[in-house]
Design a protein around this motif. Structure first.
Motif, short mmCIF file in Angstrom:
data_model
loop_
_atom_site.label_atom_id
_atom_site.label_comp_id
_atom_site.label_asym_id
_atom_site.label_seq_id
_atom_site.Cartn_x
_atom_site.Cartn_y
_atom_site.Cartn_z
N LEU A 121 -10.75 -9.55 -6.35
CA LEU A 121 -11.04 -8.23 -6.93
C LEU A 121 -11.10 -7.16 -5.86
N VAL A 122 -11.81 -7.43 -4.77
CA VAL A 122 -11.94 -6.45 -3.68
C VAL A 122 -10.58 -6.16 -3.04
N LEU A 123 -9.79 -7.19 -2.79
CA LEU A 123 -8.47 -6.98 -2.19
C LEU A 123 -7.54 -6.22 -3.13
N GLY A 124 -7.67 -6.46 -4.43
CA GLY A 124 -6.89 -5.71 -5.40
C GLY A 124 -7.21 -4.22 -5.36
N ILE A 125 -8.49 -3.92 -5.26
CA ILE A 125 -8.93 -2.51 -5.15
C ILE A 125 -8.40 -1.92 -3.84
N LEU A 126 -8.55 -2.65 -2.75
CA LEU A 126 -8.10 -2.15 -1.44
C LEU A 126 -6.59 -1.96 -1.38
N SER A 127 -5.84 -2.76 -2.14
CA SER A 127 -4.38 -2.59 -2.13
C SER A 127 -4.00 -1.24 -2.72
N ILE A 128 -4.78 -0.75 -3.68
CA ILE A 128 -4.52 0.58 -4.24
C ILE A 128 -4.98 1.66 -3.27
N VAL A 129 -6.19 1.49 -2.73
CA VAL A 129 -6.76 2.50 -1.83
C VAL A 129 -5.90 2.68 -0.58
N THR A 130 -5.33 1.60 -0.06
CA THR A 130 -4.58 1.67 1.19
C THR A 130 -3.08 1.85 1.00
N CYS A 183 -1.24 4.28 3.36
CA CYS A 183 -1.10 3.98 4.80
C CYS A 183 0.35 3.59 5.05
N TYR A 184 1.25 4.53 4.79
CA TYR A 184 2.70 4.34 4.90
C TYR A 184 3.21 3.21 4.01
N GLY A 185 2.38 2.74 3.08
CA GLY A 185 2.79 1.70 2.16
C GLY A 185 2.66 0.29 2.70
N ILE A 186 2.50 0.15 3.99
CA ILE A 186 2.51 -1.17 4.63
C ILE A 186 1.23 -1.95 4.33
N VAL A 187 0.07 -1.34 4.54
CA VAL A 187 -1.20 -2.04 4.37
C VAL A 187 -1.39 -2.45 2.90
N GLY A 188 -1.12 -1.53 1.99
CA GLY A 188 -1.25 -1.85 0.57
C GLY A 188 -0.30 -2.94 0.13
N LEU A 189 0.89 -2.95 0.71
CA LEU A 189 1.88 -3.98 0.39
C LEU A 189 1.38 -5.36 0.83
N ILE A 248 -1.01 -5.70 -8.46
CA ILE A 248 0.33 -5.32 -8.92
C ILE A 248 0.49 -3.81 -8.89
N ILE A 249 -0.54 -3.09 -9.34
CA ILE A 249 -0.50 -1.63 -9.28
C ILE A 249 -0.41 -1.17 -7.82
N GLY A 250 -1.22 -1.79 -6.95
CA GLY A 250 -1.18 -1.45 -5.52
C GLY A 250 0.17 -1.73 -4.90
N LEU A 251 0.81 -2.83 -5.30
CA LEU A 251 2.15 -3.15 -4.80
C LEU A 251 3.16 -2.08 -5.21
N ILE A 252 3.12 -1.70 -6.47
CA ILE A 252 4.06 -0.69 -6.97
C ILE A 252 3.85 0.63 -6.24
N LEU A 253 2.59 1.06 -6.12
CA LEU A 253 2.31 2.32 -5.42
C LEU A 253 2.72 2.24 -3.95
N SER A 254 2.47 1.09 -3.32
CA SER A 254 2.81 0.92 -1.91
C SER A 254 4.32 0.97 -1.70
N VAL A 255 5.06 0.31 -2.57
CA VAL A 255 6.53 0.33 -2.46
C VAL A 255 7.05 1.75 -2.66
N LEU A 256 6.51 2.46 -3.65
CA LEU A 256 6.94 3.84 -3.89
C LEU A 256 6.62 4.73 -2.68
N THR A 280 8.25 7.55 2.23
CA THR A 280 8.12 7.75 3.68
C THR A 280 9.47 7.55 4.37
N LEU A 281 10.18 6.51 3.99
CA LEU A 281 11.51 6.27 4.57
C LEU A 281 12.46 7.42 4.26
N TRP A 282 12.42 7.90 3.01
CA TRP A 282 13.26 9.04 2.64
C TRP A 282 12.91 10.27 3.47
#
Length: 114
Positions: A17-26, A29-35, A73-81, A86-88
């Motif tokens: 649960l905590v890591l899921g929350i942190l994946s959204i919060v981070t 961070c250029y998408g890397i940490v959340g990913l 999953i939400i954090g992954l999607i946001l991180s990839v976007l 950032t790459l663009w």
């Protein structure tokens, strides 16, 4: 028939649960940490789900696992976007422009004046 077995907390359910929350919060961070956190969370959730599925009467905390997995999953999607954005931005404006506000304003004026 009474069930005299005591239930125990599913291993890593709170961590998931905590890591899921942190994946959204981070994710910003250029998408890397959340990913990274999102992937780790999904792997842990898959293992916990397998353990829970084998004997659901023995464990509590599966709601944390499900919620953490959804958040991951939400954090992954946001991180990839965010990573793609950032790459663009780097490819469009250059890394130097992202570091220097005046150069960024100049490049944006050039981009929109054409």
């Amino acid at each position: 028939m009474e069930n005299n077995q005591t239930q125990e907390q599913l291993q890593n359910s709170t961590l998931i649960l905590v890591l899921g929350i942190l994946s959204i919060v981070t994710c910003c961070c250029y998408g890397i940490v959340g990913l990274i956190l999102g992937i780790v969370t999904i792997v842990l959730a898959k293992k916990a789900t397998k353990i829970y599925a084998e004997n659901p009467d023995l464990y509590t905390g599966f709601k944390n696992v499900k919620t953490g997995k959804i958040l991951a999953i939400i954090g992954l999607i946001l991180s990839v976007l965010y990573l793609l954005f950032t790459l663009w931005a780097v490819m469009t404006f250059g890394w130097e422009a992202l570091q220097d506000q005046e150069l960024m304003q100049e490049r944006m004026r050039e981009m929109f004046d054409q």
